[in-house]
Write an enzyme that holds these catalytic residues in place. Structure first.
Site, short mmCIF file in Angstrom:
data_model
loop_
_atom_site.label_atom_id
_atom_site.label_comp_id
_atom_site.label_asym_id
_atom_site.label_seq_id
_atom_site.Cartn_x
_atom_site.Cartn_y
_atom_site.Cartn_z
N LYS A 46 0.87 -1.05 0.12
CA LYS A 46 -0.05 -0.19 0.04
C LYS A 46 0.89 1.41 -0.11
O LYS A 46 2.11 1.26 -0.08
CB LYS A 46 -1.00 0.11 1.22
CG LYS A 46 -1.90 -1.06 1.18
CD LYS A 46 -2.69 -1.23 -0.02
CE LYS A 46 -3.92 -2.23 0.24
NZ LYS A 46 -3.59 -3.54 0.59
N HIS A 47 0.27 2.45 0.04
CA HIS A 47 0.93 3.64 -0.10
C HIS A 47 1.96 3.74 1.02
O HIS A 47 3.05 4.41 0.69
CB HIS A 47 -0.03 4.74 -0.07
CG HIS A 47 -1.03 4.69 -1.15
ND1 HIS A 47 -2.06 3.96 -1.04
CD2 HIS A 47 -1.03 5.24 -2.49
CE1 HIS A 47 -2.99 4.00 -2.41
NE2 HIS A 47 -2.30 4.76 -3.13
#
Length: 375
Positions: A181-182
């Site tokens: 994820k980010h």
């Protein structure tokens, strides 16, 4: 050579933050948890944040706080990870699948309206790949039918919708901090809300339903005293993880900017390739690009997938429509049809996208894909 489809970006500052916490007095349930919560809440513009053990736990907690129970229906998309629907079942509710918009790949508000019954209690809107759903339409439907809105924003930290950060707009929004994820906390998640009552329920649910808060106790037998008020879970996250999360948050905007640059290069490279459809970006939505998903047409998807893998390029398919899994098929979903979702699934491939992907690596990915689809 192996280029993964996604991976974490860890630097010396992240390692230093984790080591400092390992040397501190608190490894879990300490000050870093609240600090991380405040960091994310301030970034997205939400009043409250509850850090939790993972993204699935975040969805489970949100469904619990929303009061989902037996015979309640919750409308969501089939183009998502199974947890978006499973979390409804954990609470005794029933997932109802609305089809997607074939242009944005997000849940279609018109089909949401068609799926509403007198048992519908909530909508879980999944921001697929990082592109926000049509929240204006979804909020209008929720207001009309008095429904709770939960945004599954596992893909969308850093995205914004009509000038507002994802995480600040609905009853609750969930994030995931899995390594692809980010930002990452290795495993971890968070629920955002502006509602104090929901916040209190989430906090209880995270820690066995137990509290020491004097304002919530039925009686107080002394400073050691606590009570279990509800049946919760041990969904706590550690200070070690949160220390990493705090450090990662300092780089979030840089990570998102890099993801957008990579996505733009893909858009430009594939724009005139007749057998590739690139993702459409809806006006007013600023995608944070957890994933970059292409559709391959007039060529066998499995062939392209396997050849890319053989060439050292990590690829994946996000997602298989949830209701087609054996568990769902044997539990009453065998007649469910979402034609747009099923058609999309036949053609999609997720290709490498992460901040540390080099220009040379990306060009190799582009050249290999174009060669395969043109053959």
């Amino acid at each position: 050579m192996h280029i993964p489809y996604g991976r974490q970006s860890i630097d010396d500052d992240d390692i230093k933050a984790v080591v400092e916490t390992l040397r501190s007095d608190f490894l879990t349930t300490g000050p870093k948890v609240h600090e991380f919560e405040q960091c994310v809440a301030e970034y997205v513009g939400a009043k409250y944040a509850v850090a939790i053990s993972n993204g699935t736990a975040a969805l489970h907690a949100a469904c619990y706080a929303a009061g989902i129970g037996e015979e309640d229906e919750v409308i969501t998309t089939p183009i998502t990870f199974a947890a978006s629907a499973n979390s409804i079942i954990y609470c005794g509710g029933k997932p109802v699948f609305a089809d997607i918009n074939p242009i944005t790949y997000n849940i279609d508000p018109e089909d949401i309206k068609r799926k509403i019954t007198n048992r519908t209690k909530a909508i879980i809107a999944v921001h697929y790949t990082g592109q926000p759903c049509d929240m204006e339409a979804i909020h209008a439907i929720a207001k009309e039918y008095k429904l709770i809105v939960i945004e599954d924003a596992a893909h969308a930290l850093g995205a914004d919708y009509q000038g507002k950060k994802v995480g600040s707009m609905s009853d609750m929004t969930t994030f995931s901090f899995h390594p692809v994820k980010h930002i990452t906390t290795a495993e971890g998640g968070m629920i955002m809300t502006n509602n104090k009552e929901l916040y209190n329920r989430l906090m209880l649910f995270r820690t066995h339903g137990i509290t020491r808060d004097p304002k919530l106790l039925s009686r107080n037998e002394g400073p050691w005293y606590y009570e279990q008020l509800e049946l919760g879970y041990n969904y706590r996250i550690t200070d070690i993880q949160c220390a990493l999360g705090i450090s990662q948050m300092q780089k979030l905007d840089t990570f998102v900017a890099k993801r957008r640059e990579i996505a733009k290069r893909y858009d430009e490279a594939f724009a005139n390739i007749k057998n590739i459809i690139v993702p459409n970006q809806k006006e007013g939505c600023n995608n944070s690009y957890h994933l970059y998903v292409i559709q391959v047409k007039n060529v066998d998807r499995r062939y392209v997938f396997e050849e890319l893998s053989a060439a050292g390029i990590g690829v994946n398919v996000h997602y298989i429509p949830v209701y087609t899994f054996p568990y769902y098929q044997k539990n009453g979903y065998d007649l469910v049809r979402c034609p747009h979702a099923e058609e999309l699934y036949k053609h999609i491939i997720s290709i490498p996208l992460y901040p540390d992907l080099s220009t040379e690596e990306q060009q190799y990915v582009i050249d290999t894909i174009i060669k395969l689809v043109n053959n």
